[in-house]
Write an enzyme that holds these catalytic residues in place. Structure first.
Site, PDB file in Angstrom:
ATOM      1  N   LYS A  67      80.457  36.099   4.780  1.00 32.12           N
ATOM      2  CA  LYS A  67      80.252  35.688   6.178  1.00 32.12           C
ATOM      3  C   LYS A  67      79.656  34.295   6.149  1.00 32.12           C
ATOM      4  O   LYS A  67      78.677  34.045   5.428  1.00 32.12           O
ATOM      5  CB  LYS A  67      79.307  36.644   6.902  1.00 32.12           C
ATOM      6  CG  LYS A  67      79.070  36.205   8.353  1.00 32.12           C
ATOM      7  CD  LYS A  67      78.374  37.272   9.167  1.00 32.12           C
ATOM      8  CE  LYS A  67      76.881  37.247   8.944  1.00 32.12           C
ATOM      9  NZ  LYS A  67      76.185  38.138   9.905  1.00 32.12           N
ATOM     10  N   ARG A 111      76.262  45.386  13.377  1.00 39.22           N
ATOM     11  CA  ARG A 111      75.921  45.838  12.009  1.00 39.22           C
ATOM     12  C   ARG A 111      74.415  45.798  11.784  1.00 39.22           C
ATOM     13  O   ARG A 111      73.852  46.598  11.032  1.00 39.22           O
ATOM     14  CB  ARG A 111      76.718  45.108  10.939  1.00 39.22           C
ATOM     15  CG  ARG A 111      76.447  43.608  10.698  1.00 39.22           C
ATOM     16  CD  ARG A 111      75.175  43.371   9.934  1.00 39.22           C
ATOM     17  NE  ARG A 111      75.190  42.230   9.080  1.00 39.22           N
ATOM     18  CZ  ARG A 111      74.134  41.465   8.865  1.00 39.22           C
ATOM     19  NH1 ARG A 111      72.986  41.659   9.522  1.00 39.22           N
ATOM     20  NH2 ARG A 111      74.201  40.474   8.004  1.00 39.22           N
ATOM     21  N   HIS A 138      68.414  38.451  22.013  1.00 41.71           N
ATOM     22  CA  HIS A 138      69.820  38.870  21.926  1.00 41.71           C
ATOM     23  C   HIS A 138      69.986  40.137  21.084  1.00 41.71           C
ATOM     24  O   HIS A 138      70.631  41.095  21.499  1.00 41.71           O
ATOM     25  CB  HIS A 138      70.628  37.710  21.327  1.00 41.71           C
ATOM     26  CG  HIS A 138      72.080  38.009  21.184  1.00 41.71           C
ATOM     27  ND1 HIS A 138      72.925  38.099  22.269  1.00 41.71           N
ATOM     28  CD2 HIS A 138      72.832  38.286  20.089  1.00 41.71           C
ATOM     29  CE1 HIS A 138      74.140  38.392  21.848  1.00 41.71           C
ATOM     30  NE2 HIS A 138      74.111  38.507  20.535  1.00 41.71           N
ATOM     31  N   GLN A 139      69.399  40.145  19.893  1.00 43.11           N
ATOM     32  CA  GLN A 139      69.593  41.299  18.988  1.00 43.11           C
ATOM     33  C   GLN A 139      68.874  42.546  19.507  1.00 43.11           C
ATOM     34  O   GLN A 139      69.320  43.675  19.260  1.00 43.11           O
ATOM     35  CB  GLN A 139      69.060  40.982  17.579  1.00 43.11           C
ATOM     36  CG  GLN A 139      69.672  39.770  16.918  1.00 43.11           C
ATOM     37  CD  GLN A 139      71.133  39.964  16.539  1.00 43.11           C
ATOM     38  OE1 GLN A 139      71.585  41.085  16.329  1.00 43.11           O
ATOM     39  NE2 GLN A 139      71.878  38.883  16.479  1.00 43.11           N
ATOM     40  N   ASN A 160      56.901  41.731  24.257  1.00 43.32           N
ATOM     41  CA  ASN A 160      57.585  40.526  23.799  1.00 43.32           C
ATOM     42  C   ASN A 160      56.692  39.317  23.983  1.00 43.32           C
ATOM     43  O   ASN A 160      55.933  39.224  24.952  1.00 43.32           O
ATOM     44  CB  ASN A 160      58.914  40.319  24.537  1.00 43.32           C
ATOM     45  CG  ASN A 160      59.800  39.311  23.817  1.00 43.32           C
ATOM     46  OD1 ASN A 160      59.926  39.366  22.594  1.00 43.32           O
ATOM     47  ND2 ASN A 160      60.383  38.388  24.546  1.00 43.32           N
ATOM     48  N   SER A 199      61.892  36.169  16.002  1.00 47.89           N
ATOM     49  CA  SER A 199      62.124  35.060  15.076  1.00 47.89           C
ATOM     50  C   SER A 199      60.811  34.382  14.689  1.00 47.89           C
ATOM     51  O   SER A 199      60.795  33.218  14.351  1.00 47.89           O
ATOM     52  CB  SER A 199      63.061  34.054  15.744  1.00 47.89           C
ATOM     53  OG  SER A 199      62.582  33.731  17.033  1.00 47.89           O
ATOM     54  N   ASP A 222      64.537  37.369   8.004  1.00 49.74           N
ATOM     55  CA  ASP A 222      65.720  37.237   7.155  1.00 49.74           C
ATOM     56  C   ASP A 222      65.768  35.881   6.467  1.00 49.74           C
ATOM     57  O   ASP A 222      66.805  35.431   6.025  1.00 49.74           O
ATOM     58  CB  ASP A 222      66.991  37.466   7.990  1.00 49.74           C
ATOM     59  CG  ASP A 222      67.076  36.509   9.187  1.00 49.74           C
ATOM     60  OD1 ASP A 222      66.141  35.700   9.382  1.00 49.74           O
ATOM     61  OD2 ASP A 222      68.074  36.561   9.917  1.00 49.74           O
ATOM     62  N   LYS A 226      59.629  33.421   7.358  1.00 51.39           N
ATOM     63  CA  LYS A 226      59.496  34.246   8.569  1.00 51.39           C
ATOM     64  C   LYS A 226      58.623  35.452   8.271  1.00 51.39           C
ATOM     65  O   LYS A 226      58.640  35.975   7.143  1.00 51.39           O
ATOM     66  CB  LYS A 226      60.864  34.747   9.037  1.00 51.39           C
ATOM     67  CG  LYS A 226      61.667  33.738   9.824  1.00 51.39           C
ATOM     68  CD  LYS A 226      62.899  34.436  10.421  1.00 51.39           C
ATOM     69  CE  LYS A 226      63.846  33.457  11.058  1.00 51.39           C
ATOM     70  NZ  LYS A 226      65.127  34.081  11.409  1.00 51.39           N
ATOM     71  N   GLY A 292      64.731  45.366   6.975  1.00 50.47           N
ATOM     72  CA  GLY A 292      66.178  45.117   7.105  1.00 50.47           C
ATOM     73  C   GLY A 292      66.470  43.630   7.062  1.00 50.47           C
ATOM     74  O   GLY A 292      66.295  42.911   8.037  1.00 50.47           O
TER      75      GLY A 292
HETATM   76  P1  NAD Z   1      66.669  35.342  20.126  1.00 48.34           P
HETATM   77  O1  NAD Z   1      66.447  33.882  20.032  1.00 48.34           O
HETATM   78  O2  NAD Z   1      67.650  35.876  21.111  1.00 48.34           O
HETATM   79  O3  NAD Z   1      65.270  36.099  20.392  1.00 48.34           O
HETATM   80  C1  NAD Z   1      64.121  35.733  19.671  1.00 48.34           C
HETATM   81  C2  NAD Z   1      63.034  36.766  19.871  1.00 48.34           C
HETATM   82  O4  NAD Z   1      61.881  36.367  19.138  1.00 48.34           O
HETATM   83  C3  NAD Z   1      62.591  36.908  21.322  1.00 48.34           C
HETATM   84  O5  NAD Z   1      62.188  38.245  21.550  1.00 48.34           O
HETATM   85  C4  NAD Z   1      61.391  35.961  21.390  1.00 48.34           C
HETATM   86  O6  NAD Z   1      60.502  36.249  22.450  1.00 48.34           O
HETATM   87  C5  NAD Z   1      60.770  36.237  20.034  1.00 48.34           C
HETATM   88  N1  NAD Z   1      59.879  35.170  19.582  1.00 48.34           N
HETATM   89  C6  NAD Z   1      60.141  33.845  19.541  1.00 48.34           C
HETATM   90  N2  NAD Z   1      59.063  33.164  19.078  1.00 48.34           N
HETATM   91  C7  NAD Z   1      58.102  34.102  18.825  1.00 48.34           C
HETATM   92  C8  NAD Z   1      56.782  34.048  18.316  1.00 48.34           C
HETATM   93  N3  NAD Z   1      56.209  32.888  17.974  1.00 48.34           N
HETATM   94  N4  NAD Z   1      56.100  35.208  18.169  1.00 48.34           N
HETATM   95  C9  NAD Z   1      56.666  36.398  18.483  1.00 48.34           C
HETATM   96  N5  NAD Z   1      57.919  36.515  18.968  1.00 48.34           N
HETATM   97  C10 NAD Z   1      58.634  35.376  19.132  1.00 48.34           C
HETATM   98  O7  NAD Z   1      67.047  35.781  18.633  1.00 48.34           O
HETATM   99  P2  NAD Z   1      67.840  37.066  18.173  1.00 48.34           P
HETATM  100  O8  NAD Z   1      69.266  36.730  18.069  1.00 48.34           O
HETATM  101  O9  NAD Z   1      67.429  38.232  18.969  1.00 48.34           O
HETATM  102  O10 NAD Z   1      67.277  37.215  16.663  1.00 48.34           O
HETATM  103  C11 NAD Z   1      65.972  37.665  16.423  1.00 48.34           C
HETATM  104  C12 NAD Z   1      65.679  37.578  14.941  1.00 48.34           C
HETATM  105  O11 NAD Z   1      66.527  38.467  14.220  1.00 48.34           O
HETATM  106  C13 NAD Z   1      65.928  36.200  14.319  1.00 48.34           C
HETATM  107  O12 NAD Z   1      64.856  35.926  13.445  1.00 48.34           O
HETATM  108  C14 NAD Z   1      67.207  36.372  13.537  1.00 48.34           C
HETATM  109  O13 NAD Z   1      67.330  35.487  12.467  1.00 48.34           O
HETATM  110  C15 NAD Z   1      67.041  37.803  13.081  1.00 48.34           C
HETATM  111  N6  NAD Z   1      68.279  38.487  12.677  1.00 48.34           N
HETATM  112  C16 NAD Z   1      68.194  39.341  11.625  1.00 48.34           C
HETATM  113  C17 NAD Z   1      69.320  40.027  11.191  1.00 48.34           C
HETATM  114  C18 NAD Z   1      69.219  40.996  10.065  1.00 48.34           C
HETATM  115  O14 NAD Z   1      70.253  41.467   9.562  1.00 48.34           O
HETATM  116  N7  NAD Z   1      68.037  41.383   9.649  1.00 48.34           N
HETATM  117  C19 NAD Z   1      70.546  39.819  11.844  1.00 48.34           C
HETATM  118  C20 NAD Z   1      70.592  38.958  12.947  1.00 48.34           C
HETATM  119  C21 NAD Z   1      69.441  38.295  13.355  1.00 48.34           C
END
Ligand code: NAD
Length: 321
Positions: A67, A111, A138-139, A160, A199, A222, A226, A292
C-alpha cells in the site's frame, strides 16, 4: 491487471468481509505463513505530508504487494479530500506481474476498524457493557461502528481533545441505537472497552483512567514519536499487537520499551490468541491492551477480497498492462 476504483469500494466490501480477512491474516502472521516488509514512512518536506509504503507477502492467502500512501494534513481544507490517501497494488506471487490496483482510502478505515474489532472479539470480557471512545476524527467513526457489533454494549462514552468533533461519534452510537454520553477523561473508568484513535504525540489516556478488566485498543499510534497512552498503563496490562516489530518501533509499545517498563517479550501477537497458542485474557480483572499499528498485510488481504468481489460482480476494470 484489474483496477477497482475508490468509488466502488463502499458497495463491495462489508465490515464482515474486512473482519474475516484481517482475522485470517493475523492468524497467518502468527503461524509464520505471512510476513510484513519493513515500513517506509517519510516526511517529504512538502505540504507537511507523510508518505510511505507498507508491503508484505501472505503465502497462506497468496497475497503479495504494497500500500502506497500517507497523510496530507491540509487536504480537507484545500481540496475537500480526506487527509489519508492511499492505493493498494497487488502482484501475482508466481510471476511478479502486477495484478491489481485498488483504492485504499475506505479500505484503510475498514481494515483498521476490523483490527480493533478482532481484538475486542478475542480479548474483551464477554459481559462488556460500556464502550469508551477516545477520539472523534475520521477513523473513530469506523472504529465505533465495528466495535459495537462485537458485544451487547448498552452505552457509549466519548472524550475528544476537540470536543466540537464529538457529534461525529454520537451519530454512530445513535444509528446503532446505543445511548451516548460525553465524559471527561476521568469518566473513562466506567468503560469495559476503550478504543483510542487520535493523532497525538503526548499521552492523554493515563493508567488512572482505565479500570481493571478493561480491554484497551490503542489504534492511533502508527509512527515513531506518536503516543496516546501513559507508559504505566502498558506496564499494568497484558499487551498484544498485530506485529511485534512494529509495536516496539512505531507503535504504542515503543515508549514503554524505551522507558524500560516492558520488554519485547512482554508484547504478544493477537494472532497467537486467534490460533489458540496464547490463552489471551485469563481473568476478569486483567487489563488487556491491543497495540494496533496497522500492517501492510491487512491492506493486501482486504484488497484481495475486494478484487475477487469486483471481478465476480463485473465491476473490476480490466487493463492490458
Ligand atoms: P483525524 O485527523 O480525522 O482525527 C484526529 C483525531 O486526533 C481527532 O479525534 C482529534 O481531536 C485528535 N487529536 C488531535 N490532536 C490531538 C492532541 N494533541 N491530543 C489528543 N487528541 C488529539 O485523523 P484520523 O484519520 O481519525 O486518524 C487518527 C489516527 O489514527 C492518526 O494518528 C492516524 O495516523 C492513525 N491511523 C492508524 C491506523 C492503524 O492501522 N493503526 C490506520 C489509520 C490511521
Amino acid at each position: 491487471m484489474y483496477i477497482v476504483p475508490e468509488k466502488e469500494i463502499a458497495a463491495l466490501l462489508t465490515r464482515a468481509d474486512a473482519f474475516t480477512a484481517v482475522e485470517n491474516v493475523f492468524a497467518a502472521m502468527s503461524k509464520g505463513d505471512a510476513y510484513n516488509f519493513p515500513v517506509i514512512r517519510e516526511a517529504i518536506g512538502y505540504e507537511n505530508a507523510l508518505y510511505g509504503f507498507k508491503g508484505g507477502f501472505d503465502k497462506a492467502g497468496m497475497a503479495l504487494g504494497l500500500k502506497a500512501g500517507g497523510y496530507w494534513p491540509n487536504n480537507m481544507e484545500k481540496h475537500g479530500a480526506i487527509n489519508h490517501q492511499s492505493t493498494v497494488f497487488l502482484f501475482d506471487p508466481d510471476t511478479g506481474k502486477v495484478s491489481a490496483m485498488v483504492g485504499g482510502n475506505l479500505l484503510t478505515a475498514l481494515r483498521t476498524a476490523a483490527a480493533s474489532s478482532v481484538s475486542i472479539k478475542h480479548l474483551a470480557r464477554k459481559d462488556a457493557k460500556v464502550m469508551g471512545m477516545v477520539g472523534a476524527g475520521h477513523q473513530a467513526t469506523f472504529q465505533l461502528r465495528a466495535a459495537l457489533e462485537q458485544r451487547e454494549f448498552e452505552k457509549v462514552i466519548g472524550w475528544n481533545y476537540h470536543p466540537e468533533m464529538l457529534p461525529n461519534i454520537e451519530k454512530i452510537a445513535n444509528e446503532a441505537g446505543v445511548p451516548f454520553e460525553a465524559v471527561a477523561l476521568e469518566g473513562m473508568v466506567e468503560a469495559d472497552v476503550v478504543i483510542s484513535i487520535t493523532s497525538t504525540f503526548a499521552p492523554t489516556v493515563m493508567a488512572k483512567h482505565i479500570s481493571p478488566g478493561t480491554h484497551v485498543a490503542c489504534m492511533g499510534t502508527d509512527t515513531k514519536g506518536k503516543q496516546e497512552l501513559e507508559t504505566a498503563l502498558l506496564a499494568q496490562a497484558t499487551v498484544f499487537t498485530d506485529e511485534v516489530a512494529q509495536s516496539i518501533s512505531i507503535g504504542e509499545a515503543q515508549h514503554a520499551i524505551a522507558a524500560g517498563l516492558i520488554k519485547q517479550s512482554d508484547v504478544n501477537e493477537l494472532g497467537a490468541v486467534i490460533n489458540g497458542t496464547h490463552p489471551g485474557r485469563t481473568s476478569d480483572d486483567e487489563i488487556t491492551l491491543f497495540d494496533g499499528t496497522g500492517v501492510g498485510l491487512q491492506d493486501l488481504a482486504v484488497a484481495a477480497s475486494i478484487v475477487k468481489l469486483a471481478i465476480a460482480q463485473g465491476i473490476a476494470i480490466e487493463v492490458d498492462f
